[in-house]
Design a protein around this motif. Structure first.
Motif, short mmCIF file in Angstrom:
data_model
loop_
_atom_site.label_atom_id
_atom_site.label_comp_id
_atom_site.label_asym_id
_atom_site.label_seq_id
_atom_site.Cartn_x
_atom_site.Cartn_y
_atom_site.Cartn_z
N LEU A 35 0.82 -1.21 0.00
CA LEU A 35 0.00 0.00 0.00
C LEU A 35 0.86 1.26 0.00
O LEU A 35 0.50 2.26 -0.64
CB LEU A 35 -0.95 0.00 1.19
N LEU A 36 1.98 1.23 0.68
CA LEU A 36 2.88 2.37 0.66
C LEU A 36 3.46 2.57 -0.74
O LEU A 36 3.57 3.70 -1.22
CB LEU A 36 4.00 2.16 1.68
N ALA A 37 3.80 1.47 -1.41
CA ALA A 37 4.32 1.56 -2.78
C ALA A 37 3.25 2.08 -3.73
O ALA A 37 3.55 2.91 -4.61
CB ALA A 37 4.83 0.20 -3.24
N THR A 38 2.00 1.65 -3.58
CA THR A 38 0.95 2.15 -4.47
C THR A 38 0.67 3.62 -4.20
O THR A 38 0.38 4.37 -5.13
CB THR A 38 -0.36 1.35 -4.33
N ARG A 39 0.76 4.03 -2.95
CA ARG A 39 0.54 5.45 -2.66
C ARG A 39 1.63 6.30 -3.32
O ARG A 39 1.36 7.35 -3.89
CB ARG A 39 0.52 5.70 -1.16
N TRP A 40 2.87 5.83 -3.25
CA TRP A 40 3.96 6.57 -3.88
C TRP A 40 3.84 6.54 -5.40
O TRP A 40 3.97 7.56 -6.07
CB TRP A 40 5.30 5.98 -3.45
N TRP A 41 3.58 5.36 -5.97
CA TRP A 41 3.55 5.20 -7.43
C TRP A 41 2.41 6.00 -8.06
O TRP A 41 2.57 6.62 -9.09
CB TRP A 41 3.42 3.73 -7.78
N TYR A 42 1.25 5.98 -7.43
CA TYR A 42 0.09 6.65 -7.99
C TYR A 42 -0.11 8.06 -7.42
O TYR A 42 -1.19 8.63 -7.52
CB TYR A 42 -1.17 5.81 -7.81
N SER A 43 0.93 8.64 -6.83
CA SER A 43 0.83 10.03 -6.40
C SER A 43 0.86 10.96 -7.61
O SER A 43 0.45 12.12 -7.51
CB SER A 43 1.96 10.38 -5.43
N ASP A 44 1.33 10.46 -8.74
CA ASP A 44 1.30 11.21 -9.99
C ASP A 44 -0.10 11.10 -10.60
O ASP A 44 -0.61 10.00 -10.82
CB ASP A 44 2.34 10.65 -10.95
N ALA A 45 -0.73 12.23 -10.87
CA ALA A 45 -2.11 12.25 -11.37
C ALA A 45 -2.23 11.57 -12.73
O ALA A 45 -3.23 10.90 -13.00
CB ALA A 45 -2.61 13.68 -11.44
#
Length: 109
Positions: A35-45
């Protein structure tokens, strides 16, 4: 010699509590890291919008947006707000004529 082998087989190697704790901590740390990786990866709109257009992307986004996921790890909703994923759905709901699947998709956002 036979008695020593029998005694070695009868002795428990670890307590069930420690074994269950290790399973719980291992699986929860893996989920938290994911979940931390997905939050970082998808922080780009742009990445988030591109994911929605991919096959199965909307399902993955729905999974990440669930309130239950917020209890497991890093909160994902700020990424959705920054990407303004809700604006298209609100515009679609203002239309007077819509198909059922369009209305459902807009309401699920």
């Amino acid at each position: 010699e036979a008695r020593a082998k029998q005694q070695a087989l009868e002795e428990p190697s670890a307590s069930p509590f420690l074994r269950n704790l290790a399973y719980l901590l291992g699986s929860s740390s893996l989920l938290w890291a994911w979940l931390l990786a997905t939050r970082w990866w998808y922080s780009d709109a742009e990445r988030l919008r591109a994911l929605e257009q991919k096959p199965g992307g909307a399902i993955f986004l729905d999974l990440l947006a669930r309130p239950l996921m917020a209890h497991f790890g890093p909160y994902q909703i700020p990424n959705f707000c920054r990407a303004k994923m809700h604006e298209d759905a609100l515009k679609m709901l203002q239309e007077s004529v819509m198909l059922d699947h369009e209305r459902f998709r807009a309401l699920s956002r």
